[in-house]
Design a protein around this motif. Structure first.
Motif, PDB file in Angstrom:
ATOM      1  N   HIS A 157      72.686  24.477  58.220  1.00  0.00           N
ATOM      2  CA  HIS A 157      72.251  25.413  59.516  1.00  0.00           C
ATOM      3  C   HIS A 157      72.799  26.554  59.639  1.00  0.00           C
ATOM      4  O   HIS A 157      71.784  26.924  59.172  1.00  0.00           O
ATOM      5  CB  HIS A 157      72.102  24.263  61.444  1.00  0.00           C
ATOM      6  CG  HIS A 157      71.469  25.201  61.782  1.00  0.00           C
ATOM      7  ND1 HIS A 157      70.509  25.351  62.026  1.00  0.00           N
ATOM      8  CD2 HIS A 157      72.544  25.654  63.283  1.00  0.00           C
ATOM      9  CE1 HIS A 157      70.368  26.309  63.324  1.00  0.00           C
ATOM     10  NE2 HIS A 157      71.566  26.572  63.989  1.00  0.00           N
ATOM     11  N   TYR A 158      73.674  26.544  59.649  1.00  0.00           N
ATOM     12  CA  TYR A 158      75.034  27.351  59.310  1.00  0.00           C
ATOM     13  C   TYR A 158      74.775  28.760  58.399  1.00  0.00           C
ATOM     14  O   TYR A 158      74.576  29.508  58.521  1.00  0.00           O
ATOM     15  CB  TYR A 158      76.142  27.317  59.953  1.00  0.00           C
ATOM     16  CG  TYR A 158      76.872  26.795  61.201  1.00  0.00           C
ATOM     17  CD1 TYR A 158      76.490  27.497  61.862  1.00  0.00           C
ATOM     18  CD2 TYR A 158      77.679  26.441  61.559  1.00  0.00           C
ATOM     19  CE1 TYR A 158      76.662  27.430  63.616  1.00  0.00           C
ATOM     20  CE2 TYR A 158      78.653  26.091  62.637  1.00  0.00           C
ATOM     21  CZ  TYR A 158      77.711  25.711  63.565  1.00  0.00           C
ATOM     22  OH  TYR A 158      77.468  25.835  64.738  1.00  0.00           O
ATOM     23  N   LYS A 161      71.163  30.452  58.341  1.00  0.00           N
ATOM     24  CA  LYS A 161      71.402  31.532  58.731  1.00  0.00           C
ATOM     25  C   LYS A 161      71.620  32.579  57.999  1.00  0.00           C
ATOM     26  O   LYS A 161      71.795  33.891  59.076  1.00  0.00           O
ATOM     27  CB  LYS A 161      72.414  31.052  60.540  1.00  0.00           C
ATOM     28  CG  LYS A 161      71.051  30.088  60.865  1.00  0.00           C
ATOM     29  CD  LYS A 161      69.651  30.701  61.317  1.00  0.00           C
ATOM     30  CE  LYS A 161      68.925  29.344  62.340  1.00  0.00           C
ATOM     31  NZ  LYS A 161      67.947  29.827  62.586  1.00  0.00           N
TER      32      LYS A 161
END
Length: 204
Positions: A157-158, A161
């Motif tokens: 997820h990080y 981003k």
């Protein structure tokens, strides 16, 4: 460390982060500084500056042994300023997730979550997702426990981003309660290990 003239250099960090800080602290006592260096080194320091006088230790960690050694360093972090550099050579992609086995072993060991019996993965792990994956005919050759998958999902997820792997590792370490020691991969570049065999090139 000693330079060519035999004098002892004090400090080694970038940006003046040596034990005494400042440009002058990194100059060898046997070296005659230039006038401009003397002016910078003797300039007064304004404001509060917190400078660690602890010895700085860099641990290069790979595999289960490195993770356990990192755990030992973490237990004595009050005696040294530690940087743990993990091995990204075993990183790979699996089920759409970036898996970092050696880095994760360090994180689990330092946070007290490493499975001491197996020497890898999380303690108190469950295997519901892996079992269901196998029953559906999915790739279940790599043992990912439920807790482990949660960490991999958060890492992905990080990364999605736009955050770098070092920043993501730092965030995961903080989420696991690791303080006072920096954990970082040796590189943020994509580094993968491949083995050439008679059957072709295989991922490590």
């Amino acid at each position: 460390r000693r330079c060519h003239c035999g004098g002892r250099r004090v400090g080694s960090g970038r940006g003046g982060r040596g034990p005494t800080g400042g440009l002058g602290s990194r100059l060898c006592p046997g070296t005659r500084p230039r006038p401009d260096v003397e002016r910078v080194a003797s300039a007064p320091v304004r404001g509060h500056v917190s400078l660690s006088r602890l010895p700085r230790i860099v641990l290069l960690s790979g595999g289960g042994g490195g993770a356990r050694l990192a755990r030992g360093f973490y237990g004595n972090r009050q005696h040294a300023d530690c940087l743990v550099v993990t091995n990204p050579g075993d990183d790979f992609e699996h089920l759409g997730l970036t898996i970092c086995p050696d880095t994760d072993s360090v994180l689990y060991a330092m946070s007290g979550r490493l499975d001491g019996t197996r020497g890898w993965g999380r303690d108190g792990e469950s295997w519901t997702v892996l079992s269901e994956l196998g029953s559906l005919g999915g790739p279940d050759w790599f043992q990912l426990g439920d807790k482990d998958i949660a960490l991999h999902m958060l890492r992905q997820h990080y990364l999605s981003k736009g955050q770098g792997l070092a920043a993501v590792t730092h965030a995961l370490a903080g989420a696991l309660g690791i303080e006072g020691v920096t954990v970082t991969p040796a590189t943020e570049d994509t580094l993968r290990t491949w083995v050439e065999t008679e059957a072709g090139v295989l991922g490590f």
